[in-house]
Scaffold this motif. Structure first.
Motif, PDB file in Angstrom:
ATOM      1  N   MET A 187     -37.643  21.598  -0.382  1.00  0.00           N
ATOM      2  CA  MET A 187     -38.006  20.368  -1.086  1.00  0.00           C
ATOM      3  C   MET A 187     -39.253  19.769  -0.484  1.00  0.00           C
ATOM      4  O   MET A 187     -39.536  19.934   0.703  1.00  0.00           O
ATOM      5  N   ILE A 188     -39.996  19.085  -1.287  1.00  0.00           N
ATOM      6  CA  ILE A 188     -41.271  18.579  -0.792  1.00  0.00           C
ATOM      7  C   ILE A 188     -41.152  17.141  -0.290  1.00  0.00           C
ATOM      8  O   ILE A 188     -42.116  16.547   0.127  1.00  0.00           O
ATOM      9  N   TYR A 189     -39.952  16.582  -0.336  1.00  0.00           N
ATOM     10  CA  TYR A 189     -39.825  15.187   0.100  1.00  0.00           C
ATOM     11  C   TYR A 189     -39.160  15.109   1.464  1.00  0.00           C
ATOM     12  O   TYR A 189     -38.394  15.980   1.852  1.00  0.00           O
ATOM     13  N   ASP A 190     -39.466  14.033   2.149  1.00  0.00           N
ATOM     14  CA  ASP A 190     -38.761  13.780   3.411  1.00  0.00           C
ATOM     15  C   ASP A 190     -37.346  13.357   3.099  1.00  0.00           C
ATOM     16  O   ASP A 190     -37.102  12.596   2.182  1.00  0.00           O
ATOM     17  N   ARG A 191     -36.474  13.859   3.907  1.00  0.00           N
ATOM     18  CA  ARG A 191     -35.097  13.412   3.705  1.00  0.00           C
ATOM     19  C   ARG A 191     -34.871  12.217   4.619  1.00  0.00           C
ATOM     20  O   ARG A 191     -34.045  12.253   5.531  1.00  0.00           O
ATOM     21  N   ASN A 192     -35.609  11.193   4.379  1.00  0.00           N
ATOM     22  CA  ASN A 192     -35.572  10.056   5.291  1.00  0.00           C
ATOM     23  C   ASN A 192     -34.265   9.289   5.182  1.00  0.00           C
ATOM     24  O   ASN A 192     -33.575   9.333   4.173  1.00  0.00           O
ATOM     25  N   ASN A 193     -33.969   8.606   6.218  1.00  0.00           N
ATOM     26  CA  ASN A 193     -32.823   7.693   6.253  1.00  0.00           C
ATOM     27  C   ASN A 193     -31.481   8.373   6.077  1.00  0.00           C
ATOM     28  O   ASN A 193     -30.508   7.721   5.748  1.00  0.00           O
ATOM     29  N   LEU A 194     -31.440   9.689   6.258  1.00  0.00           N
ATOM     30  CA  LEU A 194     -30.135  10.335   6.135  1.00  0.00           C
ATOM     31  C   LEU A 194     -29.554  10.525   7.518  1.00  0.00           C
ATOM     32  O   LEU A 194     -30.260  10.919   8.446  1.00  0.00           O
ATOM     33  N   TYR A 204     -14.346  25.648  -8.815  1.00  0.00           N
ATOM     34  CA  TYR A 204     -13.611  26.666  -9.567  1.00  0.00           C
ATOM     35  C   TYR A 204     -14.478  27.892  -9.713  1.00  0.00           C
ATOM     36  O   TYR A 204     -15.677  27.812  -9.870  1.00  0.00           O
ATOM     37  N   ILE A 229     -13.688  32.450 -17.178  1.00  0.00           N
ATOM     38  CA  ILE A 229     -13.396  31.563 -18.293  1.00  0.00           C
ATOM     39  C   ILE A 229     -12.398  32.275 -19.188  1.00  0.00           C
ATOM     40  O   ILE A 229     -12.574  33.437 -19.531  1.00  0.00           O
ATOM     41  N   GLY A 286     -15.028  35.241 -22.765  1.00  0.00           N
ATOM     42  CA  GLY A 286     -13.932  34.322 -22.475  1.00  0.00           C
ATOM     43  C   GLY A 286     -13.221  33.764 -23.686  1.00  0.00           C
ATOM     44  O   GLY A 286     -12.529  32.761 -23.597  1.00  0.00           O
ATOM     45  N   ARG A 314     -21.165  30.290 -26.180  1.00  0.00           N
ATOM     46  CA  ARG A 314     -20.720  31.610 -25.735  1.00  0.00           C
ATOM     47  C   ARG A 314     -20.631  32.563 -26.915  1.00  0.00           C
ATOM     48  O   ARG A 314     -20.907  33.755 -26.779  1.00  0.00           O
ATOM     49  N   GLN A 351     -20.840  26.905 -16.454  1.00  0.00           N
ATOM     50  CA  GLN A 351     -20.012  27.977 -17.000  1.00  0.00           C
ATOM     51  C   GLN A 351     -20.867  28.982 -17.779  1.00  0.00           C
ATOM     52  O   GLN A 351     -20.772  30.196 -17.570  1.00  0.00           O
ATOM     53  N   TYR A 392     -41.310  26.160  -5.876  1.00  0.00           N
ATOM     54  CA  TYR A 392     -40.707  24.900  -5.442  1.00  0.00           C
ATOM     55  C   TYR A 392     -41.252  24.441  -4.101  1.00  0.00           C
ATOM     56  O   TYR A 392     -41.339  23.252  -3.831  1.00  0.00           O
ATOM     57  N   GLN A 393     -41.602  25.427  -3.226  1.00  0.00           N
ATOM     58  CA  GLN A 393     -42.068  25.028  -1.901  1.00  0.00           C
ATOM     59  C   GLN A 393     -43.570  24.773  -1.867  1.00  0.00           C
ATOM     60  O   GLN A 393     -44.046  23.915  -1.148  1.00  0.00           O
ATOM     61  N   GLU A 453     -33.058  13.177  -7.397  1.00  0.00           N
ATOM     62  CA  GLU A 453     -32.360  13.711  -6.228  1.00  0.00           C
ATOM     63  C   GLU A 453     -30.905  13.326  -6.296  1.00  0.00           C
ATOM     64  O   GLU A 453     -30.577  12.209  -6.696  1.00  0.00           O
ATOM     65  N   ASN A 471     -29.023  12.743  -3.816  1.00  0.00           N
ATOM     66  CA  ASN A 471     -28.718  11.760  -2.787  1.00  0.00           C
ATOM     67  C   ASN A 471     -29.305  10.406  -3.166  1.00  0.00           C
ATOM     68  O   ASN A 471     -30.513  10.265  -3.310  1.00  0.00           O
ATOM     69  N   LEU A 515     -29.834   7.803  -1.492  1.00  0.00           N
ATOM     70  CA  LEU A 515     -30.743   7.201  -0.518  1.00  0.00           C
ATOM     71  C   LEU A 515     -32.156   7.724  -0.683  1.00  0.00           C
ATOM     72  O   LEU A 515     -33.126   6.966  -0.677  1.00  0.00           O
ATOM     73  N   THR A 516     -32.271   9.055  -0.859  1.00  0.00           N
ATOM     74  CA  THR A 516     -33.610   9.604  -1.032  1.00  0.00           C
ATOM     75  C   THR A 516     -34.119   9.364  -2.449  1.00  0.00           C
ATOM     76  O   THR A 516     -35.314   9.236  -2.660  1.00  0.00           O
TER      77      THR A 516
END
Lengths: 383, 316
Positions: free
Chosen positions: A1-8, A24, A28, B143, B163, B193, B244-245, B261, B263, B265-266
């Motif tokens: 990822m290109i962002y800082d994972r700040n504050n974690l 799971y 199916i 399925g 499907r 799925q 991505y990088q 994201e 998370n 927080l981020t």
């Protein structure tokens, strides 16, 4: 990822992969449906039977069709059996005659009272009553209600339910024979219209572009010609048989259907399921008739059902102009046109065909309304 | 003929749509000068915002549209030429397509058996029992159960329908499947799925997949290589991780910065990058072209931009 994972918090950042567990992972496997499969037409039938009006209309149409099939062969009179002595007999129907209507009587106006006792002219018992006695120029005049059947010398037990016409032909037989011919003309003209319209509209709508422009303009030119003139010329050329009437109703009749189908094709040909079928290599013919056309079936059936009373009416209209079916064959239109020439003297000759055509048209219209609702895909699965 | 490394090669593909004529003529360049190649048995993801030409590219490859210009080779054979019966047969038996909208892509008037069996029927299989057997086999694979074959599409859920769409596409054993946003109309749990099912089938049958999507996380999870499209142009092609990088093209950066994201927080501090072509590029002096910046990493850029991108790569 290109962002800082700040504050974690540190421990959240470095969780080992082994701490995670897929929720799971199993294959199916869907379950069987518990409900019964309901096809398109079954579904439509279920919804159609829920509408009382359509049911009644359907029953009425059914009764008229059955009568049209059954009455002419069962009737003691043929549709062309002429009997000059029995001409212009008013309706007479068993049981109903006791109510004072359709009892085979007629009012003769302005008769000499002195002449009533002449048994050559008025056989015994034929005079039921006389009234409105007035004296004019020394003569006593009156109106007489007579038993027209006795007056014409008909044997007892002779019943013309709907009366007879100017040649003494039984109108009941002729009416249902006429209904049979009218219905046949309507069904077959609608059938040919639908067939031509579907093929023409499908080609025009599916291929689009130049093909569509040419076909649409051709139809427009045809539609622009005065319908009556074309029909009259057609009838002059081919004579007035059933086939030529059907063809005359087809000349311009298919244009509406082809427009409907063309519009439907424009609507459906870009759908993803049509594209999907094209990516599978489905040929054009199959695409048109198996993939797209079934989706137009609702509007098509509705339109055909609405066109049937229209065709009956057009046929009557042509008969009115003297372009009807060849005599002695009757059709509802021919009967109406014959009847209206003596409307004031013998109204019964017009009333019965008029009632039949009205009932038929109303029933067909109501039934096709019900069908339209039943086949409407947006109402699918309701209730 | 030696088997080439690539199963599908698209070179300078243009797909322009015109409307009106004379002075009112309007040309929309839906796909403009797009070049990419897809390897055997890999998943090539094509991403970009709505209306950037991803779907058009896919549909042109399977020849739902006639390309305006450019070259397309499938297995070394030209598939961009004039359409005839042979080419259609070749295309339809080698490439299949999965569509975006699970409701729209199944004919409401046909049973599942008819829909899935259509491909077999078109290929001249007239044996009803054989078709039935293969359809049931295919339904089991995705399925569903045998009983479903007699049902109509409206009785199924979105995931089930998708499907069925997959079953229809792969029953003819194609070499490549073009998946046109197959999961964007489904909710997240069903997306997983369907994606997993596609992955399993891909491994089992050795399929090549051209995966068109706008959901970047799905593409990342699923694709070996990814191409990014912007307004009819392919602006960057790279391996999934590389893209991505080390995103190089400003549009790719903007696109990646738009991913929410998980998370919270981020997510709150996530900064979105805007892409404004007039500001980010100066193409008045030099013309951009597709350049390989590092192995397997192509960017649409001008020479001066190329210098800058190389520096970024070296510093990374």
């Amino acid at each position: 990822m290109i962002y800082d994972r700040n504050n974690l918090p540190e421990e959240l950042l470095n969780l080992p992969a082994s701490d995670f567990e897929a929720l799971y992972q199993e294959d199916i496997k869907d379950e069987k449906f518990q409900t019964k499969p309901v096809g398109f037409f079954k579904d439509a039938a279920i919804r159609l039977t829920k509408s009382k009006v359509s049911i009644i209309a359907f029953i009425i149409i059914g009764i008229i069709i059955i009568l049209a099939v059954v009455v002419p062969p069962l009737s003691p009179y043929g549709f062309n059996d002429q009997n000059i002595s029995a001409k212009y007999l008013p309706p007479k129907m068993p049981i109903v005659e006791k109510l004072g209507i359709m009892d085979g009587t007629r009012v003769l106006k302005n008769r000499k009272v002195s002449g009533l006792s002449d048994t050559d002219r008025y056989p015994e018992g034929s005079i039921i009553e006389y009234f409105n006695v007035v004296t004019a120029k020394g003569q006593e005049m009156c109106d007489v209600r007579v038993d027209a059947y006795m007056l014409a010398g008909m044997p007892d037990g002779e019943y013309h339910w709907f009366g007879t016409d100017y040649l003494g032909r039984d109108l009941l037989t002729r009416l249902f024979k006429g209904a049979r011919i009218s219905l046949l003309i309507a069904f077959f003209s609608v059938l040919t219209n639908v067939f031509i319209g579907v093929v023409y509209g499908a080609i025009s709508g599916y291929y689009g572009g130049k093909v569509d422009i040419i076909l649409t303009h051709f139809a427009e030119v045809l539609d622009g010609m005065p319908y009556i003139v074309v029909t009259i010329l057609f009838m002059i050329l081919f004579g007035s048989g059933m086939v030529s009437i059907i063809l005359a109703l087809t000349i311009t009749g298919w244009i509406g259907t082809s427009r409907l189908i063309r519009a439907q094709f424009y609507r459906f040909k870009g759908r993803e399921y049509v594209l999907a079928a094209r990516t599978l290599g489905v040929p054009d013919r199959t695409l048109i008739f198996r993939h797209i056309l079934p989706n137009c079936v609702g509007p098509l059936i509705t339109r055909a059902m609405i066109a049937i009373p229209g065709a009956i009416f057009s046929e009557s209209f042509l008969a009115y102009l003297g372009l009807g079916i060849k005599p002695p064959n009757p059709s509802i239109g021919v009967l109406l046109s014959d009847g209206q020439s003596v409307l004031l003297q013998y109204p019964y000759q017009t009333v019965f065909p008029a009632i039949l055509i009205s009932v038929l048209m109303i029933a067909f219209n109501l039934f096709s309304n019900g069908l339209r609702d039943a086949l409407d895909p947006t109402k699918r699965g309701e209730e | 003929m030696a088997e080439s490394e690539y199963i599908l090669e698209v070179k300078n593909l243009c797909q322009h749509f015109t409307s009106g004529r004379g002075r009112k003529k309007l040309t929309v360049k839906a796909v403009d000068d797009v070049t990419f190649s897809v390897r055997r048995a890999e998943t090539f993801g094509l991403v970009g915002e709505s209306g950037c030409g991803k779907t058009t590219t896919g549909r042109t490859v399977i020849r739902l549209y006639n390309p305006t210009s450019g070259q397309m080779l499938f297995d070394g054979r030209d598939i961009a030429g004039r359409m005839n019966r042979k080419l259609r047969e070749y295309l339809t038996s080698n490439i299949a397509m999965i569509f975006q909208d699970p409701i729209e892509s199944l004919n409401p008037k046909m049973t599942i058996e008819e829909i899935v069996g259509e491909g077999l029927k078109v290929r001249g299989n007239r044996n009803k029992e054989d078709i039935r057997r293969q359809v049931v086999q295919m339904l089991n694979k995705v399925g569903l159960v045998e009983e479903h074959a007699t049902r109509y599409p409206h009785e199924f859920s979105g995931g089930q329908r998708q499907r069925i769409g997959i079953a229809r596409a792969i029953i003819t054993n194609p070499k490549m499947v073009i998946a046109d946003e197959p999961v964007s109309a489904l909710d997240v749990s069903v997306q997983a799925q369907v994606i997993n099912l596609l992955n399993d089938l891909k491994e089992e049958m050795g399929l090549t997949i051209l995966f068109i999507a706008h959901n970047l996380s799905v593409v990342k999870y699923f694709s070996d290589r990814i191409g990014v499209m912007y307004y009819g142009h392919l602006v960057e092609v790279a391996k999934g991780d590389d893209l991505y990088q080390k995103p190089l093209h400003p549009y790719t950066r903007a696109l990646l910065s738009a991913i929410p994201e998980p998370n919270p927080l981020t997510e709150r501090t996530r900064v979105r990058i805007d892409y404004v072509p007039e500001r980010d590029h100066d193409y008045s002096l030099e013309h951009p072209s597709m350049v390989e910046v590092e192995p397997e990493h192509f960017v649409y850029c001008s020479p001066s931009e190329l210098e800058r991108y190389r520096e970024i790569i070296q510093n990374a």
